[in-house]
Design a protein around this motif. Structure first.
Motif, PDB file in Angstrom:
ATOM      1  N   ASN A 148      17.968   9.330  28.428  1.00 24.14           N
ATOM      2  CA  ASN A 148      17.491   8.784  29.667  1.00 24.14           C
ATOM      3  C   ASN A 148      16.359   7.328  30.275  1.00 24.14           C
ATOM      4  N   ALA A 149      17.107   6.667  30.246  1.00 23.59           N
ATOM      5  CA  ALA A 149      15.649   5.724  30.097  1.00 23.59           C
ATOM      6  C   ALA A 149      14.659   5.345  31.310  1.00 23.59           C
ATOM      7  N   ASN A 150      14.960   5.647  31.914  1.00 22.62           N
ATOM      8  CA  ASN A 150      14.002   6.200  33.703  1.00 22.62           C
ATOM      9  C   ASN A 150      13.565   7.531  33.127  1.00 22.62           C
ATOM     10  N   TYR A 151      12.152   6.955  31.953  1.00 23.26           N
ATOM     11  CA  TYR A 151      11.392   7.915  31.221  1.00 23.26           C
ATOM     12  C   TYR A 151      10.389   8.473  32.459  1.00 23.26           C
ATOM     13  N   ALA A 207      15.047  21.842  31.243  1.00 23.68           N
ATOM     14  CA  ALA A 207      16.346  22.036  31.012  1.00 23.68           C
ATOM     15  C   ALA A 207      16.668  21.177  31.682  1.00 23.68           C
ATOM     16  N   ASP A 208      16.330  20.679  33.342  1.00 22.62           N
ATOM     17  CA  ASP A 208      16.838  20.399  34.164  1.00 22.62           C
ATOM     18  C   ASP A 208      16.032  19.117  34.463  1.00 22.62           C
ATOM     19  N   VAL A 209      15.864  18.861  33.470  1.00 27.84           N
ATOM     20  CA  VAL A 209      15.209  16.710  33.171  1.00 27.84           C
ATOM     21  C   VAL A 209      16.227  16.100  32.149  1.00 27.84           C
ATOM     22  N   ALA A 210      17.052  15.185  32.277  1.00 24.57           N
ATOM     23  CA  ALA A 210      17.987  14.045  31.479  1.00 24.57           C
ATOM     24  C   ALA A 210      16.512  14.154  30.140  1.00 24.57           C
ATOM     25  N   ASP A 211      16.926  14.346  28.496  1.00 24.27           N
ATOM     26  CA  ASP A 211      16.237  13.946  27.483  1.00 24.27           C
ATOM     27  C   ASP A 211      16.384  12.508  27.180  1.00 24.27           C
ATOM     28  N   SER A 212      15.100  11.706  27.466  1.00 23.67           N
ATOM     29  CA  SER A 212      14.859  10.766  26.435  1.00 23.67           C
ATOM     30  C   SER A 212      14.802  10.312  24.897  1.00 23.67           C
ATOM     31  N   PHE A 213      14.738   9.746  24.773  1.00 18.99           N
ATOM     32  CA  PHE A 213      14.259   9.452  22.746  1.00 18.99           C
ATOM     33  C   PHE A 213      13.624   8.462  22.490  1.00 18.99           C
ATOM     34  N   ASN A 217      14.479   9.258  16.757  1.00 12.37           N
ATOM     35  CA  ASN A 217      15.246  10.679  16.847  1.00 12.37           C
ATOM     36  C   ASN A 217      14.405  11.665  17.656  1.00 12.37           C
ATOM     37  N   PHE A 218      13.664  11.010  18.214  1.00 12.34           N
ATOM     38  CA  PHE A 218      12.182  12.401  18.835  1.00 12.34           C
ATOM     39  C   PHE A 218      12.258  11.847  19.844  1.00 12.34           C
ATOM     40  N   GLN A 219      11.852  13.587  20.652  1.00 14.32           N
ATOM     41  CA  GLN A 219      12.379  13.930  21.663  1.00 14.32           C
ATOM     42  C   GLN A 219      11.113  13.589  23.030  1.00 14.32           C
ATOM     43  N   LEU A 220      11.041  13.014  23.766  1.00 18.40           N
ATOM     44  CA  LEU A 220       9.399  12.327  24.663  1.00 18.40           C
ATOM     45  C   LEU A 220       9.427  13.757  24.983  1.00 18.40           C
ATOM     46  N   ALA A 221       8.388  13.620  25.263  1.00 17.97           N
ATOM     47  CA  ALA A 221       7.696  15.368  25.877  1.00 17.97           C
ATOM     48  C   ALA A 221       8.329  14.939  27.471  1.00 17.97           C
ATOM     49  N   ASP A 222       8.536  16.102  28.528  1.00 21.18           N
ATOM     50  CA  ASP A 222       8.630  16.109  29.416  1.00 21.18           C
ATOM     51  C   ASP A 222       7.606  16.879  30.592  1.00 21.18           C
ATOM     52  N   ALA A 223       6.267  17.574  29.209  1.00 19.32           N
ATOM     53  CA  ALA A 223       5.399  18.006  29.972  1.00 19.32           C
ATOM     54  C   ALA A 223       4.365  18.350  28.338  1.00 19.32           C
ATOM     55  N   VAL A 224       3.541  19.318  29.090  1.00 18.06           N
ATOM     56  CA  VAL A 224       2.954  20.098  28.039  1.00 18.06           C
ATOM     57  C   VAL A 224       2.695  21.574  28.126  1.00 18.06           C
TER      58      VAL A 224
END
Length: 441
Positions: A218-221, A275-281, A284-291
Motif C-alpha cells: 500500500n503506497a498510500n501509507y 487486519a482491515d488496513v492494507a500492508d505497507s513495507f 522487508n519491514f512492515q510499517l506500523a499501522d499504530a502502536v
C-alpha cells in the motif's frame, strides 16, 4: 555481744549484696537482646540472561526477540544497633537487543528486516537502581517494621517508589502474619517507531524516510496514530502474608496480593498491524499501522501458598502454587517444586521445576489480526495465551566459620544457579546467576 552484733551486721551486708547481685543479674537477663544482625553483610550478585524467539512486540508480533542482559548488584546490610538494620541495594543492568533495535530499523546499513537487528540507538540500554530500606525489631523480636525508598532509570523511563511492611510473630514464633504496601510513580519519555514520528509535528508522507525509500504494498501509507497525552504511570500494591509451622518438619504459608495501576500502561514503541488496513513495507519491514493501545487502568490479584517439608538431613521439598487474575482478562496458574539436597555440611544442590499457564488478554491478537475500529489492541505475546516450563539447577557452598577472607570480610556463602525457560511458542530463555555473601569480621 559484740561478736553477735558483728555477725548480724555481716549477715545483713552479705544478704543485701546477694540480693542486689541477684537483682542485677535478673535485670541483665531481661535487657539482654541478641542483635538482629551481628555484623555488616555484603552480597555481590550477578547474572547473565539471554533469550530468543520470533514474535517481537516491537515489530508487531513478527521478528526476532533476541536479547542479552548482564546484571550486577551489591547489597550492603548494616546493623545500626541491636534492633535496627539499614540495607542499601544498588544494581546496574546492561542489555543488547536485536528486538528493540528495530524501533528504528531503517538505518540504511542493510535492508530493513524484522528478523535482523539494526544498528539504531535503541539496540542497547542501561538500567540503574538504588534502594534503601530500614527495619526495626521490637525487644522480643515479635514485631518487625520496615520502610524503603527506591529510584531507577533507563533511557526512556524513570521510577521512584516508597514502601513499608509490618510483621507480627506469636505462638512462640510458630505463627507469623505480615502486611506490606508499595507505591511507584513512573514516567515515560515516550519513544515511537521511526516511521510514525513524521506524522506528529512533521511533514507526514513527505518525510525523507518515505521519499528516499520505496514503499511497497500500500503506497498510500497513512497510519492511525496520535502520541500519548499522559506519560505517567502510578502503581499501588498491598499484600498480606500468613505463615505457620504445622509440624516440626513442615511449614506452610499463604499470600494475597493486590495491585492497582493507572496511567500509561501501553509501551509506546510496540507496533500493531491491522487486519482491515492494507500492508505497507520498506524493504522487508512492515510499517506500523499504530502502536499498542491498552486501557489506562489495570487491577491485579494474586493468591498463593507454599509448603516446605523437611524430610531428613539430606532432602527438603519446597512447593509453591499461585493463581492470578486481572481485569484485562488474563488468568494464570503457577506451580513449582524445588528439592534441596544437602550433600555435606557445606554443599547443597538445588534442582527445581516450574510450570506456568495463562489465558490471553482481551486486547491481544497476533500480527494483522487486530481491527482498526477497536479501542484497544496489542500484539505483545507476553499478553497472549501460552504455557511455559522452567527447569533449574543450582549449587551452594556455605562456610559458617568464614575461613576465606578478602580484606576484613569473610566469605560466608556462594550460590550458583542456572534456569532454562521455554514457552509453547518460539520463545525461550536461559539465565545464569551467581551470588557471594561476605560478613565483616
Amino acid at each position: 555481744m559484740k561478736n553477735q552484733l558483728k555477725n548480724i551486721i555481716l549477715f545483713i551486708c552479705v544478704f543485701t549484696f546477694a540480693k542486689v547481685s541477684a537483682q542485677t543479674n535478673q535485670d541483665s537477663t531481661k535487657v539482654y537482646k541478641k542483635r538482629v544482625l551481628e555484623t555488616t553483610e555484603v552480597d555481590f550478585l550477578s547474572s547473565y540472561y539471554t533469550q530468543s524467539g520470533d514474535n517481537a512486540a516491537v515489530s508487531g508480533g513478527i521478528g526476532t526477540e533476541a536479547l542479552t542482559d548482564v546484571t550486577g548488584t551489591i547489597i550492603v546490610a548494616i546493623p545500626l544497633n541491636d534492633d535496627d538494620v539499614l540495607t542499601i541495594d544498588a544494581g546496574v543492568s546492561a542489555y543488547t537487543s536485536a528486538s528493540s533495535s528495530n524501533v528504528g530499523p531503517f538505518d540504511g546499513a542493510q535492508p530493513a528486516d524484522p528478523f535482523v537487528a539494526s544498528s539504531g540507538a535503541s539496540s542497547s540500554d542501561v538500567w540503574t537502581n538504588l534502594t534503601a530500606s530500614y527495619s526495626h525489631s521490637s525487644d522480643d523480636r515479635n514485631n518487625i517494621w520496615s520502610a524503603k525508598a527506591s529510584v531507577s532509570s533507563e533511557y526512556d523511563y524513570f521510577s521512584a517508589g516508597v514502601g513499608g511492611s509490618y510483621t507480627k510473630l506469636f505462638n512462640e514464633k510458630n505463627t507469623e502474619v505480615s502486611e506490606n504496601g508499595n507505591v511507584y510513580i513512573d514516567t515515560w519519555s515516550a519513544i515511537y517507531p521511526t516511521e510514525l514520528r513524521p506524522f506528529f509535528g512533521g511533514n507526514g508522507i513527505n518525510n525523507s524516510l518515505f521519499t528516499q525509500n520505496t514503499i511497497t504494498g500500500n503506497a498510500n501509507y497513512s497510519p492511525r496514530f496520535t502520541p500519548f497525552a499522559n506519560e505517567g504511570r502510578n502503581s499501588y500494591s498491598l499484600g498480606f502474608g500468613f505463615s505457620q509451622i504445622l509440624h516440626k518438619n513442615v511449614q506452610g504459608s499463604l499470600a494475597l496480593d493486590f495491585v492497582q495501576q493507572q496511567g500509561l500502561l501501553s509501551t509506546p514503541f510496540q507496533r500493531v498491524y491491522f487486519a482491515d488496513v492494507a500492508d505497507s513495507f520498506i524493504d522487508n519491514f512492515q510499517l506500523a499501522d499504530a502502536v499498542e493501545r491498552l486501557p489506562d487502568a489495570r487491577f491485579k490479584v494474586a493468591v498463593g501458598g507454599r509448603l516446605n517439608w523437611y524430610l531428613n538431613e539430606t532432602f527438603t521439598v519446597r512447593t509453591f502454587y499461585r493463581y492470578y487474575f486481572d481485569d484485562w482478562g488474563i488468568n494464570s496458574h503457577t506451580a513449582s517444586i524445588e528439592v534441596p539436597i544437602k550433600l555435606t555440611n557445606k554443599f547443597t544442590l538445588y534442582p527445581s521445576y516450574r510450570f506456568y499457564n495463562q489465558t490471553a488478554a482481551d486486547y491481544f491478537a497476533p500480527a494483522n489480526e487486530n481491527l482498526s475500529t477497536a479501542d484497544f489492541y496489542t500484539s505483545d505475546f507476553d499478553l497472549s495465551e501460552y504455557s511455559a516450563n522452567q527447569f533449574g539447577f543450582g549449587v551452594s557452598y556455605t562456610d559458617i566459620f568464614t575461613n576465606a577472607h578478602i580484606w576484613k570480610f569473610g566469605l560466608k556463602s556462594i550460590d550458583l544457579k542456572f534456569y532454562q525457560y521455554d514457552r509453547d511458542t518460539t520463545f525461550s530463555s536461559s539465565i545464569i546467576t551467581a551470588g557471594f555473601k561476605f560478613v565483616m569480621d
